[in-house]
Design a protein around this motif. Structure first.
Motif, PDB file in Angstrom:
ATOM      1  N   SER A  77      76.059 -17.414 -27.073  1.00  0.00           N
ATOM      2  CA  SER A  77      74.879 -16.641 -27.448  1.00  0.00           C
ATOM      3  C   SER A  77      74.550 -15.623 -26.360  1.00  0.00           C
ATOM      4  CB  SER A  77      73.674 -17.571 -27.654  1.00  0.00           C
ATOM      5  OG  SER A  77      72.480 -16.836 -27.769  1.00  0.00           O
ATOM      6  N   HIS A  78      74.332 -14.376 -26.761  1.00  0.00           N
ATOM      7  CA  HIS A  78      74.040 -13.353 -25.745  1.00  0.00           C
ATOM      8  C   HIS A  78      72.659 -13.563 -25.140  1.00  0.00           C
ATOM      9  CE1 HIS A  78      71.325 -11.005 -28.391  1.00  0.00           C
ATOM     10  NE2 HIS A  78      72.172 -11.283 -29.362  1.00  0.00           N
ATOM     11  N   TYR A  79      71.757 -14.233 -25.850  1.00  0.00           N
ATOM     12  CA  TYR A  79      70.449 -14.543 -25.271  1.00  0.00           C
ATOM     13  C   TYR A  79      70.595 -15.516 -24.099  1.00  0.00           C
ATOM     14  CZ  TYR A  79      68.644 -12.535 -29.618  1.00  0.00           C
ATOM     15  OH  TYR A  79      68.360 -11.692 -30.665  1.00  0.00           O
ATOM     16  N   VAL A  80      71.421 -16.548 -24.303  1.00  0.00           N
ATOM     17  CA  VAL A  80      71.667 -17.530 -23.241  1.00  0.00           C
ATOM     18  C   VAL A  80      72.423 -16.887 -22.090  1.00  0.00           C
ATOM     19  CG1 VAL A  80      72.779 -19.729 -22.681  1.00  0.00           C
ATOM     20  CG2 VAL A  80      71.627 -19.438 -24.885  1.00  0.00           C
ATOM     21  N   LEU A  81      73.352 -15.997 -22.422  1.00  0.00           N
ATOM     22  CA  LEU A  81      74.129 -15.310 -21.393  1.00  0.00           C
ATOM     23  C   LEU A  81      73.218 -14.494 -20.479  1.00  0.00           C
ATOM     24  CD1 LEU A  81      76.818 -14.501 -20.128  1.00  0.00           C
ATOM     25  CD2 LEU A  81      77.039 -12.720 -21.881  1.00  0.00           C
ATOM     26  N   VAL A  82      72.205 -13.845 -21.048  1.00  0.00           N
ATOM     27  CA  VAL A  82      71.260 -13.059 -20.244  1.00  0.00           C
ATOM     28  C   VAL A  82      70.490 -13.964 -19.291  1.00  0.00           C
ATOM     29  CG1 VAL A  82      69.159 -11.661 -20.352  1.00  0.00           C
ATOM     30  CG2 VAL A  82      71.046 -11.184 -21.910  1.00  0.00           C
ATOM     31  N   VAL A  83      70.067 -15.154 -19.769  1.00  0.00           N
ATOM     32  CA  VAL A  83      69.335 -16.091 -18.921  1.00  0.00           C
ATOM     33  C   VAL A  83      70.187 -16.543 -17.750  1.00  0.00           C
ATOM     34  CG1 VAL A  83      68.220 -18.352 -18.809  1.00  0.00           C
ATOM     35  CG2 VAL A  83      67.867 -16.893 -20.809  1.00  0.00           C
ATOM     36  N   TYR A  84      71.399 -17.027 -18.032  1.00  0.00           N
ATOM     37  CA  TYR A  84      72.275 -17.520 -16.971  1.00  0.00           C
ATOM     38  C   TYR A  84      72.674 -16.397 -16.018  1.00  0.00           C
ATOM     39  CZ  TYR A  84      72.826 -22.059 -19.277  1.00  0.00           C
ATOM     40  OH  TYR A  84      72.584 -23.295 -19.814  1.00  0.00           O
ATOM     41  N   ARG A  85      72.897 -15.214 -16.570  1.00  0.00           N
ATOM     42  CA  ARG A  85      73.305 -14.075 -15.739  1.00  0.00           C
ATOM     43  C   ARG A  85      72.258 -13.790 -14.675  1.00  0.00           C
ATOM     44  NH1 ARG A  85      74.745  -7.846 -17.623  1.00  0.00           N
ATOM     45  NH2 ARG A  85      74.291  -6.868 -15.619  1.00  0.00           N
ATOM     46  N   HIS A  86      71.000 -13.703 -15.065  1.00  0.00           N
ATOM     47  CA  HIS A  86      69.970 -13.324 -14.098  1.00  0.00           C
ATOM     48  C   HIS A  86      69.509 -14.500 -13.255  1.00  0.00           C
ATOM     49  CE1 HIS A  86      69.956  -9.822 -16.791  1.00  0.00           C
ATOM     50  NE2 HIS A  86      69.637  -9.176 -15.695  1.00  0.00           N
ATOM     51  N   ALA A  87      69.771 -15.721 -13.714  1.00  0.00           N
ATOM     52  CA  ALA A  87      69.549 -16.878 -12.841  1.00  0.00           C
ATOM     53  C   ALA A  87      70.539 -16.856 -11.686  1.00  0.00           C
ATOM     54  CB  ALA A  87      69.675 -18.173 -13.640  1.00  0.00           C
ATOM     55  N   PHE A  88      71.817 -16.593 -11.996  1.00  0.00           N
ATOM     56  CA  PHE A  88      72.824 -16.438 -10.941  1.00  0.00           C
ATOM     57  C   PHE A  88      72.462 -15.277 -10.017  1.00  0.00           C
ATOM     58  CE2 PHE A  88      75.803 -18.973 -13.595  1.00  0.00           C
ATOM     59  CZ  PHE A  88      76.323 -19.789 -12.596  1.00  0.00           C
ATOM     60  N   ALA A  89      71.982 -14.196 -10.595  1.00  0.00           N
ATOM     61  CA  ALA A  89      71.622 -13.021  -9.796  1.00  0.00           C
ATOM     62  C   ALA A  89      70.499 -13.347  -8.823  1.00  0.00           C
ATOM     63  CB  ALA A  89      71.220 -11.871 -10.714  1.00  0.00           C
ATOM     64  N   THR A  90      69.488 -14.061  -9.301  1.00  0.00           N
ATOM     65  CA  THR A  90      68.353 -14.416  -8.449  1.00  0.00           C
ATOM     66  C   THR A  90      68.790 -15.302  -7.291  1.00  0.00           C
ATOM     67  OG1 THR A  90      66.874 -14.298 -10.367  1.00  0.00           O
ATOM     68  CG2 THR A  90      66.048 -15.431  -8.406  1.00  0.00           C
ATOM     69  N   LEU A  91      69.599 -16.314  -7.586  1.00  0.00           N
ATOM     70  CA  LEU A  91      70.049 -17.249  -6.554  1.00  0.00           C
ATOM     71  C   LEU A  91      70.953 -16.576  -5.526  1.00  0.00           C
ATOM     72  CD1 LEU A  91      70.827 -20.398  -8.770  1.00  0.00           C
ATOM     73  CD2 LEU A  91      68.867 -20.041  -7.248  1.00  0.00           C
ATOM     74  N   SER A  92      71.704 -15.575  -5.940  1.00  0.00           N
ATOM     75  CA  SER A  92      72.652 -14.936  -5.023  1.00  0.00           C
ATOM     76  C   SER A  92      72.000 -13.902  -4.114  1.00  0.00           C
ATOM     77  CB  SER A  92      73.786 -14.280  -5.823  1.00  0.00           C
ATOM     78  OG  SER A  92      73.276 -13.271  -6.677  1.00  0.00           O
ATOM     79  N   ILE A  93      70.931 -13.264  -4.579  1.00  0.00           N
ATOM     80  CA  ILE A  93      70.323 -12.185  -3.797  1.00  0.00           C
ATOM     81  C   ILE A  93      69.081 -12.636  -3.036  1.00  0.00           C
ATOM     82  CG2 ILE A  93      68.738 -11.298  -5.539  1.00  0.00           C
ATOM     83  CD1 ILE A  93      71.056  -9.157  -3.346  1.00  0.00           C
ATOM     84  N   ALA A  94      68.421 -13.706  -3.504  1.00  0.00           N
ATOM     85  CA  ALA A  94      67.170 -14.148  -2.877  1.00  0.00           C
ATOM     86  C   ALA A  94      67.307 -14.504  -1.399  1.00  0.00           C
ATOM     87  CB  ALA A  94      66.587 -15.333  -3.660  1.00  0.00           C
ATOM     88  N   PRO A  95      68.347 -15.243  -0.961  1.00  0.00           N
ATOM     89  CA  PRO A  95      68.451 -15.565   0.469  1.00  0.00           C
ATOM     90  C   PRO A  95      68.513 -14.328   1.361  1.00  0.00           C
ATOM     91  CG  PRO A  95      69.918 -16.958  -0.814  1.00  0.00           C
ATOM     92  CD  PRO A  95      69.410 -15.909  -1.742  1.00  0.00           C
ATOM     93  N   PHE A  96      69.229 -13.310   0.933  1.00  0.00           N
ATOM     94  CA  PHE A  96      69.327 -12.082   1.725  1.00  0.00           C
ATOM     95  C   PHE A  96      67.977 -11.374   1.795  1.00  0.00           C
ATOM     96  CE2 PHE A  96      73.584 -12.858   0.046  1.00  0.00           C
ATOM     97  CZ  PHE A  96      74.357 -12.759   1.198  1.00  0.00           C
ATOM     98  N   ALA A  97      67.246 -11.375   0.682  1.00  0.00           N
ATOM     99  CA  ALA A  97      65.930 -10.737   0.678  1.00  0.00           C
ATOM    100  C   ALA A  97      64.953 -11.463   1.591  1.00  0.00           C
ATOM    101  CB  ALA A  97      65.383 -10.691  -0.747  1.00  0.00           C
ATOM    102  N   LEU A  98      64.982 -12.808   1.570  1.00  0.00           N
ATOM    103  CA  LEU A  98      64.060 -13.586   2.393  1.00  0.00           C
ATOM    104  C   LEU A  98      64.318 -13.400   3.882  1.00  0.00           C
ATOM    105  CD1 LEU A  98      63.973 -16.912   0.318  1.00  0.00           C
ATOM    106  CD2 LEU A  98      62.166 -15.194   0.501  1.00  0.00           C
TER     107      LEU A  98
END
Length: 405
Positions: free
Chosen positions: A45-66
C-alpha cells in the motif's frame, strides 16, 4: 595548492557544490522510482509506504539535528509551526501519496516525465509570490521562460508520442518475451487517472519548494527543519492511512523489497534529499533547485530498461533532448541572475563621512548607516569648522572628474 577564486572570493569548488548536489539527488530519486515501482507491483500500500518512509527519514536525520544544531536552533513560534505543518502536508502526505498512486497506475519513466512540469510550476509560483522577477527585455529572463516552456514541451512529447522502439545493445533480447505488453494494455484505463494524480503531486512539490524557501528565512536550521517536516509528516500520514486502509494486514513488512523501498526512500530521498535541497534553496533559490528534475527522467529511462525491461521509444529520446536543452536554458538564466546580484553587491559603496578639523587635517573615514548619517550632518552644519562630504558611486566620481577637467 592554489585555490582558484572568482571576483566574489568564491572558489570553483564552492561554485560547483550546488550543481553536484542536485545532480546527485536526481540519481537518488531515480533509484527510488525503480525500487518503489517494484514494491508497489508486489502489492504494498502506498499509504503505508509513505508512513514507513518518513519514519525512517525521521530516525536517520534526527540525531544529526540534535547534535549539530543544538546551539543554533531557533525557537519555534506558532507561525513557524504552522509553516512546518503545511510543509509536512504538502510533501510527505499530498505529494508522496499522489505520486505513488500515479506511479502505480503508470510507469517510472512516465511518472518522471510528468514530474518535469515542476520547473514550470515552481517558476510560475515564484513569480506570483514575487520571489522571481520577469523582465522580457532581458535575455536571462527570456532564457528562463523559454527554457521552462521547452522543458514542458519535451515532457509532453514523451507522454503523447512514443514512436518506434529504439533497441539498445543491452535491450535486444529483453523485450522478446514476457507479459509487459499485455500488462501495459490492461493498465491503459488507469493511465489518465494516474496522470491526474501525478499533476497534483507535482503542484504540491512546487508549492513545497516555495514555502520551504520562506520558512528557512524564519527558521534557519536546515537539519532541524527537515526532522520536523518528516516527523510531522509521519504523524499526518498515519492518520491518512488509518482512514484509507481498514485492514491491519497492510502494515506488515518483512525483510523484503517493501522494507528496502521504505528504508531507501526514507533515508536517501527524504532525510538526505530534504536537507540538501534546503541548503541549495537557501543559496540558489527554489527555481534553481527544481530545474534539475528533468535529469531524473533520463536516468530512470535507462535504469528502467535494465531492471524493469521497459521499452525506450524514439519519442522519449527526442523529448529527453528537448528537456536537457530547456534545463540548460533555465540554468543559464539563473547563472546570469547570480552574476548580476554579485555585480550589484560589489558596486555598493558604504556611506561614509569625511570630517575636516580646525587645522585642515582630514579625519578618518567612518562608515555610517542612514540614521547616523543624518546626525553627523546635523552636527557638521552646527560646527563652522567642519565640512561634510558624502562619497558617491565610482561612476559618478569619474563623471565629476571629467567635468572638472
Amino acid at each position: 595548492m592554489a585555490v582558484v577564486k572568482d571576483a566574489g572570493g568564491e572558489s570553483l569548488m564552492q561554485r560547483c557544490k550546488p550543481y553536484v548536489a542536485m545532480i546527485s539527488l536526481q540519481f537518488g530519486y531515480a533509484g527510488m522510482n525503480v525500487i518503489t515501482k517494484v514494491s508497489l507491483n508486489h502489492g504494498m500500500s502506498h499509504y503505508v509506504l509513505v508512513v514507513y518512509r518518513h519514519a525512517f527519514a525521521t530516525l536517520s536525520i534526527a540525531p544529526f539535528a540534535l547534535v549539530l544544531e543544538r546551539k543554533v536552533r531557533p525557537r519555534i513560534t506558532p507561525w513557524v509551526f504552522l509553516q512546518i505543518f503545511v510543509l509536512a502536508l504538502l510533501g510527505p502526505v499530498i505529494d508522496q501519496n499522489f505520486y505513488y498512486a500515479g506511479l502505480k497506475f503508470t510507469s517510472p519513466t512516465f511518472s518522471c516525465a510528468m514530474s518535469n512540469m515542476l520547473p514550470a510550476m515552481t517558476f510560475i509560483l515564484a513569480v506570483l509570490f514575487r520571489m522571481e522577477k520577469v523582465n522580457l527585455k532581458k535575455a536571462r529572463c527570456v532564457a528562463k521562460v523559454v527554457g521552462t516552456l521547452v522543458t514542458v514541451a519535451g515532457a509532453m512529447l514523451m507522454t503523447l508520442y512514443k514512436g518506434r522502439v529504439v533497441e539498445m545493445i543491452w535491450t535486444k533480447h529483453m523485450h522478446l518475451h514476457g507479459p509487459h505488453a499485455a500488462a501495459a494494455a490492461d493498465d491503459d484505463k488507469d493511465w489518465f487517472t494516474g496522470s491526474i494524480f501525478l499533476i497534483i503531486a507535482t503542484l504540491a512539490w512546487a508549492s513545497l519548494f516555495i514555502l520551504q524557501a520562506a520558512t528557512l528565512k524564519r527558521y534557519d536550521a536546515p537539519l532541524s527543519l527537515t526532522t520536523l517536516i518528516c516527523f510531522v509528516g509521519t504523524l499526518q500520514a498515519i492518520v491518512v492511512t488509518f482512514v484509507m486502509e481498514r485492514q491491519t494486514s497492510v502494515w506488515r513488512i518483512g525483510f523484503d523489497m517493501n522494507l528496502l523501498a521504505a528504508a531507501y526512500a526514507g533515508i536517501v530521498t527524504s532525510s538526505i534529499a530534504y536537507y540538501v535541497q534546503g541548503l541549495v534553496i537557501q543559496s540558489r533559490g527554489p527555481v534553481f533547485a527544481s530545474a534539475f528534475s528533468p535529469l531524473m527522467m533520463i536516468i530512470v529511462a535507462i535504469m528502467g530498461s535494465f531492471i524493469l525491461a521497459e521499452n525506450i521509444y524514439l519519442g522519449g529520446i527526442i523529448g529527453s533532448v528537448l528537456i536537457v536543452a530547456g534545463l540548460y536554458s533555465v540554468l543559464w538564466g539563473k547563472h546570469k541572475d547570480n552574476l548580476e546580484k554579485e555585480a550589484q553587491a560589489a558596486m555598493e559603496i558604504p556611506v561614509a563621512i569625511k570630517a575636516v578639523d580646525g587645522n585642515g587635517r582630514i579625519m578618518d573615514i567612518v562608515e555610517l548607516d542612514e540614521v547616523q548619517l543624518e546626525k553627523a550632518q546635523a552636527n557638521a552644519n552646527a560646527n563652522a569648522n567642519a565640512a561634510v562630504a558624502v562619497t558617491v558611486p565610482a561612476e559618478e566620481a569619474r563623471m565629476q572628474g571629467k567635468d572638472q577637467a
